[in-house]
Write a protein that holds these residues in place. Sequence first.
Motif, PDB file in Angstrom:
ATOM      1  N   TRP A  33       0.813  -1.503   0.262  1.00  0.00           N
ATOM      2  CA  TRP A  33       0.128  -0.196   0.371  1.00  0.00           C
ATOM      3  C   TRP A  33       0.664   1.218  -0.219  1.00  0.00           C
ATOM      4  O   TRP A  33       1.841   1.355   0.907  1.00  0.00           O
ATOM      5  CB  TRP A  33      -0.867   0.215   0.971  1.00  0.00           C
ATOM      6  N   TYR A  87     -10.930   1.102  -4.473  1.00  0.00           N
ATOM      7  CA  TYR A  87     -11.036   0.099  -3.630  1.00  0.00           C
ATOM      8  C   TYR A  87     -13.346  -0.204  -3.318  1.00  0.00           C
ATOM      9  O   TYR A  87     -13.402  -0.916  -2.911  1.00  0.00           O
ATOM     10  CB  TYR A  87     -10.484  -0.486  -3.008  1.00  0.00           C
ATOM     11  N   SER A  90     -14.627  -3.207  -5.693  1.00  0.00           N
ATOM     12  CA  SER A  90     -13.645  -3.707  -6.106  1.00  0.00           C
ATOM     13  C   SER A  90     -12.266  -3.703  -5.561  1.00  0.00           C
ATOM     14  O   SER A  90     -11.521  -3.277  -4.863  1.00  0.00           O
ATOM     15  CB  SER A  90     -12.822  -3.995  -7.478  1.00  0.00           C
ATOM     16  N   MET A  91     -11.814  -5.278  -4.186  1.00  0.00           N
ATOM     17  CA  MET A  91     -10.490  -5.615  -3.758  1.00  0.00           C
ATOM     18  C   MET A  91      -9.209  -5.526  -4.576  1.00  0.00           C
ATOM     19  O   MET A  91      -8.507  -5.447  -4.546  1.00  0.00           O
ATOM     20  CB  MET A  91     -11.247  -7.015  -3.562  1.00  0.00           C
ATOM     21  N   THR A  92      -9.631  -5.276  -5.959  1.00  0.00           N
ATOM     22  CA  THR A  92      -8.667  -5.662  -6.551  1.00  0.00           C
ATOM     23  C   THR A  92      -8.369  -3.908  -7.379  1.00  0.00           C
ATOM     24  O   THR A  92      -6.967  -4.060  -7.640  1.00  0.00           O
ATOM     25  CB  THR A  92      -8.285  -6.333  -7.459  1.00  0.00           C
ATOM     26  N   GLY A  93      -9.011  -2.757  -7.117  1.00  0.00           N
ATOM     27  CA  GLY A  93      -8.550  -1.758  -7.345  1.00  0.00           C
ATOM     28  C   GLY A  93      -9.506  -1.619  -8.708  1.00  0.00           C
ATOM     29  O   GLY A  93      -9.407  -2.408 -10.011  1.00  0.00           O
TER      30      GLY A  93
END
Length: 251
Positions: A33, A87, A90-93
């Motif tokens: 991150w 995010y 979506s968890m992946t961006g």
Amino acid sequence: MNSGQSVTFRSPLYRVRRAPLLYVFVPSPEGEWLSDTSVLECEAELKRAGVAHLLRAGDVVWDAAVGDEGNVGRMVWDGGYLLDLDYTFSMTGELPQYLHSLAFPPSYFHRVIRSVNNPMCYIDISPWSEEIADNLQLLQDRVKTETPQGTYHTVVRWVHRSSFVVKPPSIKMRIPNTDLFIDPGWFGTVVVEAEGTNEGLADLQDRCRDAFPPRAGSENKAPGRVFRILRERSRPGEVWIRTVREKERVM
């Protein structure tokens, strides 16, 4: 080299009408991150490389130092700053919601921003409200879904479906309420789908508030502009999008 031979430039980092992908290498103390400090350092690295002044809105920058899983380390240039991916759904961006998707070809970020499902886009459809209201239908739709065992079966569902036409003008067409122009990749028919429930219909009507009477409590609420592009159904001259509602939030 024979002067009569044509030379075609090819690069794994750039394709015509696709978002360029620029690499930087900035180790991140926070791991995958990127902190605000790390993002600023990535911007500084672009300046040191002498390419910052060449960046255009929509260019994707990848900090290769943090890995290559999903969209880790990927950011988008908005014309002035690097933005982290969004995010919310979506968890992946996905693309940051600050970008106006109509300013880019529908497939501009395909495989540059990796999407597990159909990619997000952000569109204000209210300028086409009357046309959407006129074409609105409740239909049965058949879709193929994959089971955990890898087999496919057909599911019948109800959907609210409509469409509007983005007509190519003789001059560039502005995106309403912005200084940006609609990319020609959107010219043609845009098919809009919403869940075939009362809630799905209400959400679509809120996005087209100029054509429907406002519902109680929605007067001061900004119309939704989050959709997914349905890749399998879209083709040149016909783009399919589906509404994304608050219940789909993951963060």
